[in-house]
Scaffold this motif. Sequence first.
Motif, PDB file in Angstrom:
ATOM      1  N   GLY A  85     -11.882  10.994  -4.904  1.00 39.06           N
ATOM      2  CA  GLY A  85     -10.439  10.930  -4.908  1.00 39.06           C
ATOM      3  C   GLY A  85      -9.849  12.021  -5.773  1.00 39.06           C
ATOM      4  N   ILE A 116      -3.970   3.094   1.420  1.00 45.88           N
ATOM      5  CA  ILE A 116      -3.013   4.069   1.945  1.00 45.88           C
ATOM      6  C   ILE A 116      -2.935   3.934   3.457  1.00 45.88           C
ATOM      7  CG2 ILE A 116      -2.411   6.515   2.139  1.00 45.88           C
ATOM      8  CD1 ILE A 116      -4.138   7.073  -0.274  1.00 45.88           C
ATOM      9  N   PHE A 128      -9.526   6.511  -2.624  1.00 46.60           N
ATOM     10  CA  PHE A 128      -8.521   5.964  -1.711  1.00 46.60           C
ATOM     11  C   PHE A 128      -9.185   5.089  -0.658  1.00 46.60           C
ATOM     12  CE2 PHE A 128      -7.097  10.322  -2.881  1.00 46.60           C
ATOM     13  CZ  PHE A 128      -6.031   9.959  -3.680  1.00 46.60           C
ATOM     14  N   HIS A 175       0.837  -1.202   0.000  1.00 53.18           N
ATOM     15  CA  HIS A 175       0.000   0.000   0.000  1.00 53.18           C
ATOM     16  C   HIS A 175       0.873   1.254   0.000  1.00 53.18           C
ATOM     17  CE1 HIS A 175       0.023  -0.748   4.599  1.00 53.18           C
ATOM     18  NE2 HIS A 175       0.879   0.227   4.363  1.00 53.18           N
ATOM     19  N   LEU A 177      -8.850  11.947   2.981  1.00 54.15           N
ATOM     20  CA  LEU A 177      -8.637  10.869   2.018  1.00 54.15           C
ATOM     21  C   LEU A 177      -9.692   9.782   2.174  1.00 54.15           C
ATOM     22  CD1 LEU A 177      -4.747  10.603   2.158  1.00 54.15           C
ATOM     23  CD2 LEU A 177      -6.118  11.363   0.207  1.00 54.15           C
ATOM     24  N   LEU A 221       0.358  11.103  -4.939  1.00 51.20           N
ATOM     25  CA  LEU A 221      -0.441   9.882  -4.858  1.00 51.20           C
ATOM     26  C   LEU A 221      -0.949   9.462  -6.234  1.00 51.20           C
ATOM     27  CD1 LEU A 221      -2.521  10.471  -1.593  1.00 51.20           C
ATOM     28  CD2 LEU A 221      -0.776   8.721  -1.968  1.00 51.20           C
ATOM     29  N   GLY A 271     -12.445   8.676  -0.635  1.00 51.50           N
ATOM     30  CA  GLY A 271     -12.636   7.283  -1.021  1.00 51.50           C
ATOM     31  C   GLY A 271     -14.065   6.834  -0.857  1.00 51.50           C
ATOM     32  N   ARG A 288      -1.199   1.010  -8.467  1.00 49.49           N
ATOM     33  CA  ARG A 288      -2.598   0.682  -8.233  1.00 49.49           C
ATOM     34  C   ARG A 288      -2.944  -0.651  -8.900  1.00 49.49           C
ATOM     35  NH1 ARG A 288      -7.811   4.227 -10.274  1.00 49.49           N
ATOM     36  NH2 ARG A 288      -9.439   2.992  -9.261  1.00 49.49           N
ATOM     37  N   ALA A 309      -0.152   5.940  -7.978  1.00 47.95           N
ATOM     38  CA  ALA A 309      -1.206   5.026  -8.424  1.00 47.95           C
ATOM     39  C   ALA A 309      -0.981   4.543  -9.849  1.00 47.95           C
ATOM     40  CB  ALA A 309      -2.563   5.712  -8.320  1.00 47.95           C
ATOM     41  N   ALA A 351     -10.089   1.134  -5.294  1.00 48.74           N
ATOM     42  CA  ALA A 351      -9.412   2.177  -4.527  1.00 48.74           C
ATOM     43  C   ALA A 351      -7.968   1.786  -4.223  1.00 48.74           C
ATOM     44  CB  ALA A 351     -10.157   2.445  -3.223  1.00 48.74           C
TER      45      ALA A 351
END
Length: 315
Positions: free
Chosen positions: A195, A167, A201, A92, A186, A150, A190, A158, A154, A164
Amino acid sequence: AATGAAAVATAGGGGVRITGGAAGAAVAGGVDYPAAETYRQVYLAGAAYCDKDLTTWGCAYCNGTTVSDVSVFASAAKNVRGYVGWDNDRGHAVVAFRGTEPSSLENWLENLDATHADFPLPGHSGPKMLVHAGFFDAYKAVRDQIFTNLTALAATHRTKGVAAMPIAITGHSLGAALATLAAFELDALGSAGGGVAGMPFDVVGVWTFGSPRVGDEAFATEYAKVLGAKTWRVTHAHDIVPSVPVRFMGYHHVPTEVFYPGPSSAERKKRVDPGDVVVCDGSGEDVKCSDGEWTHTSILDHLYYLDTYICGCNI
């Protein structure tokens, strides 16, 4: 209940006490406290203080973890710094916030006011929430950088088909306050399916060390509903910082607190086992824990967490 050969948990008022150095996990309110992971998170939080070799993950506090694609975010004006990276050991993203440098800590405490600001949360239809204006301004100064980092992360990590990106968020001192704000936003992004750039997220865990109070009781209550079972707000003995800003000025801690009551500051100068641990109740202000300590005067207890000088990377 407890798991792990060195961990024994016993009921103790509102919380659960673990003896024997907390090698395992204790259950409080149906939630397992991941004690072993917390030892690991101390170094991930401490790495945010590192000036050298952070982006290559070769810093003094980078040993024992494997983090890649590290990018630094910072605001010189607000004295905020941290990093975003991919935790290969856990699969993660990690967002870590640096705290106030030890040389500036006393001055920071002396100048800490209690001014509130509205905290607008995406998709939130509940009660109005107030947070510390200075903490919120500091978070906003690096918010866009964090989201940009981020998004880039991703693109590489990701998992295809997963809705999602997971994190984990951590921080010490001022960084703990900023980690709390970031985690709440965050998580809301999500939950709302938004996001950044359409990427939601999934906040899988929040570890903070020596956090001040961040917001009012409404903020703490709403935070607890969504992240109380994923948050471990670690406190230590007579650490002065968790006692500010004070409650009568309209502030309230978020749960779940995990209190390491000893050893004393004098003993902490040498390497010793952190000792007993209390997994506190869900109120955020459990009198069996840090809130029950009348001598919140120790800066040394603020600098040492789980036998680690958490902000000592550059020494």
